[in-house]
Design an enzyme around this catalytic site. Structure first.
Site, mmCIF file in Angstrom:
data_model
loop_
_atom_site.group_PDB
_atom_site.id
_atom_site.type_symbol
_atom_site.label_atom_id
_atom_site.label_comp_id
_atom_site.label_asym_id
_atom_site.label_seq_id
_atom_site.Cartn_x
_atom_site.Cartn_y
_atom_site.Cartn_z
ATOM 1 N N GLY A 8 15.127 9.787 -13.573
ATOM 2 C CA GLY A 8 14.619 11.084 -13.147
ATOM 3 C C GLY A 8 14.252 12.001 -14.299
ATOM 4 C CD GLN A 9 16.281 10.933 -19.583
ATOM 5 O OE1 GLN A 9 15.779 11.335 -20.625
ATOM 6 N NE2 GLN A 9 17.065 9.873 -19.509
ATOM 7 N N GLY A 10 12.288 13.893 -17.086
ATOM 8 C CA GLY A 10 10.893 14.330 -17.095
ATOM 9 C C GLY A 10 9.950 13.341 -17.747
ATOM 10 N NE ARG A 11 12.869 11.502 -22.563
ATOM 11 C CZ ARG A 11 13.965 11.244 -23.280
ATOM 12 N NH1 ARG A 11 14.038 10.171 -24.023
ATOM 13 N NH2 ARG A 11 14.960 12.079 -23.277
ATOM 14 C CE1 TYR A 12 11.470 6.374 -20.416
ATOM 15 C CE2 TYR A 12 13.469 7.682 -20.086
ATOM 16 C CZ TYR A 12 12.721 6.808 -20.851
ATOM 17 O OH TYR A 12 13.215 6.356 -22.042
#
Ligand code: GTP
Ligand code: MG
Length: 177
Positions: A61-65
């Site tokens: 769920g991290q922004g970069r992913y």
């Protein structure tokens, strides 16, 4: 015995909402990992219910992913969307990600999320935390009542103890049969 029906499930939601913890808890106890770490990219997991064999794309769920999610939309026959009920500051971000998911134009029509009637199970997770909002409040903040073209259901959950998970998965199983 009878062969279980295989279902591809996408597990989506912001980082730290508890996706991996929940999927881990749905596995048999002897297959559960002891330490959960933030997911890098995504991880493929499996768990069974009485009649279904779920293959889960547990996405980071991290922004970069998060831009990876859309590449798996066409695989999904069902969605689990996890919300950290105690993270009031990021509820708006969760709402935006949900809206992006539901309105994704998709280059795989009619296989994209927008054009399929796929069930979405929401877990209002971390119900054990004192500052957690109720599932009704989470539902209001995410405007779930606006989802008219897909069956959806929201359960309060505790990914660590497993409370609420069975109710949710039972609902999902009923939607798929
Ligand atoms: P990403 O992989 O980064 O997208 O995060 P994730 O959504 O997979 O979250 P993860 O399962 O890694 O859990 C994040 C943290 O929340 C961990 O420290 C978990 O132990 C904790 N956690 C998960 N579910 C609950 C819950 O119901 N209650 C509480 N108090 N903590 C929880
Ligand atoms: Mg994870």
């Amino acid at each position: 015995g009878l062969k279980k029906k295989e279902v591809h499930l996408l597990c989506l939601g912001l980082d730290n909402s508890g996706k991996t913890t929940i999927i881990n808890k749905l596995k048999p106890s002897n297959a559960q990992a002891q330490d959960i770490v933030p997911t890098i990219g995504f991880s493929v997991e499996k768990f069974k219910t009485s009649s279904l064999l779920f293959t889960v794309f547990d996405m980071s769920g991290q922004g970069r992913y998060r831009n990876l999610w859309e590449h798996y939309y066409k695989e999904g026959q069902a969605i689990i969307f996890v919300i950290d009920s105690s993270d009031k500051l990021r509820m708006i971000v969760a709402k935006e990600e949900l809206e992006t998911l539901l309105s994704h134009p998709g280059s795989f029509m009619p296989l994209d999320i927008k054009h399929r009637r796929i069930p979405i199970l929401f877990f209002a997770n971390k119900m054990d935390l004192r500052e957690a909002l109720s599932s009704v409040k989470v539902s209001q903040l995410l405007s779930l009542e606006n989802i008219k073209d897909k069956p959806w259901h929201i359960c309060a959950s505790n990914g660590i103890t497993g409370e609420g998970l069975q109710e949710g998965v039972d609902w999902l199983q009923d939607q798929i049969q």
